[in-house]
Design an enzyme around this catalytic site. Structure first.
Site, mmCIF file in Angstrom:
data_model
loop_
_atom_site.group_PDB
_atom_site.id
_atom_site.type_symbol
_atom_site.label_atom_id
_atom_site.label_comp_id
_atom_site.label_asym_id
_atom_site.label_seq_id
_atom_site.Cartn_x
_atom_site.Cartn_y
_atom_site.Cartn_z
ATOM 1 N N TYR A 51 0.658 -1.681 -0.011
ATOM 2 C CA TYR A 51 -0.469 0.678 0.176
ATOM 3 C C TYR A 51 0.895 1.305 0.464
ATOM 4 C CZ TYR A 51 -4.424 -2.712 0.935
ATOM 5 O OH TYR A 51 -5.808 -3.503 0.700
ATOM 6 N N ASN A 114 -13.202 -4.673 2.985
ATOM 7 C CA ASN A 114 -14.071 -4.771 1.378
ATOM 8 C C ASN A 114 -13.850 -5.956 0.571
ATOM 9 O OD1 ASN A 114 -11.776 -4.138 0.875
ATOM 10 N ND2 ASN A 114 -12.237 -2.220 -0.220
ATOM 11 N N HIS A 117 -8.682 -7.042 -3.160
ATOM 12 C CA HIS A 117 -7.922 -6.510 -3.237
ATOM 13 C C HIS A 117 -7.649 -6.954 -4.946
ATOM 14 C CE1 HIS A 117 -4.141 -3.837 -4.493
ATOM 15 N NE2 HIS A 117 -3.445 -4.772 -5.220
#
Ligand code: IDP
Ligand code: MG
Length: 141
Positions: A51, A114, A117
């Site tokens: 990230y 969520n 990725h």
């Protein structure tokens, strides 16, 4: 259209809930080919590399806690236009905005947790794949 590869992660929330194979199947069932796969736990060092575009964002501390909280599954899917197709199968970052039938709608909890990725460009995919896989473990078939 070109044959591309995308780096997919099944993220900790989805792993803990037993959704690994259901999520991988969303890609496989759309004709994307699984050419590499491994399970691992992210640590802070790896999270800062993966990230790198987000390390200075206000949400990064929370993202770091979440992404290192349980194992992940890293996978490479290959196929025509794979980067955009994987992103479409995933849905947008926030599950609240995700269309019916997308992974994030069906398995995501919120904008952070969520479920999955996927690389956002061919260039990102090349960088991200090299973080998790050496060329010799990527299969041709
Ligand atoms: P993407 O995963 O759809 O490409 P990015 O903007 O690249 O979304 O963000 C990377 C990850 O950081 C997201 O998947 C999500 O887990 C987390 N994230 C992004 N934006 C936020 C936010 O506003 N709050 C909390 N977490 C976020
Ligand atoms: Mg992204």
């Amino acid at each position: 259209m070109a044959i591309e590869r995308s780096l997919i992660l099944v993220k900790p929330d989805a792993v803990v809930k037993g959704n690994i194979t259901a999520i991988l199947n969303r890609f496989e069932s759309q004709g994307l080919k699984l050419v590499a796969c491994r399970m691992l736990k992210m640590d802070e060092k790896l999270a800062r590399i993966h990230y790198e575009a987000h390390v200075d964002k206000p949400f990064f501390p929370g993202l770091l806690t979440y992404i290192t909280s349980a194992p992940i599954v890293a996978a490479i899917f290959e196929g025509e236009d794979a980067v955009a197709r994987c992103r479409a199968i995933m849905g947008p970052t926030n599950p609240a905005n995700a269309p019916e039938g997308t992974i994030r709608k069906d398995f995501g909890e919120n904008i952070e947790r969520n479920a999955v990725h996927g690389s956002d460009s061919v260039e990102s995919a090349k960088r991200e794949i090299s973080i998790y896989f050496t060329p010799d473990v990527i299969q041709e078939y």
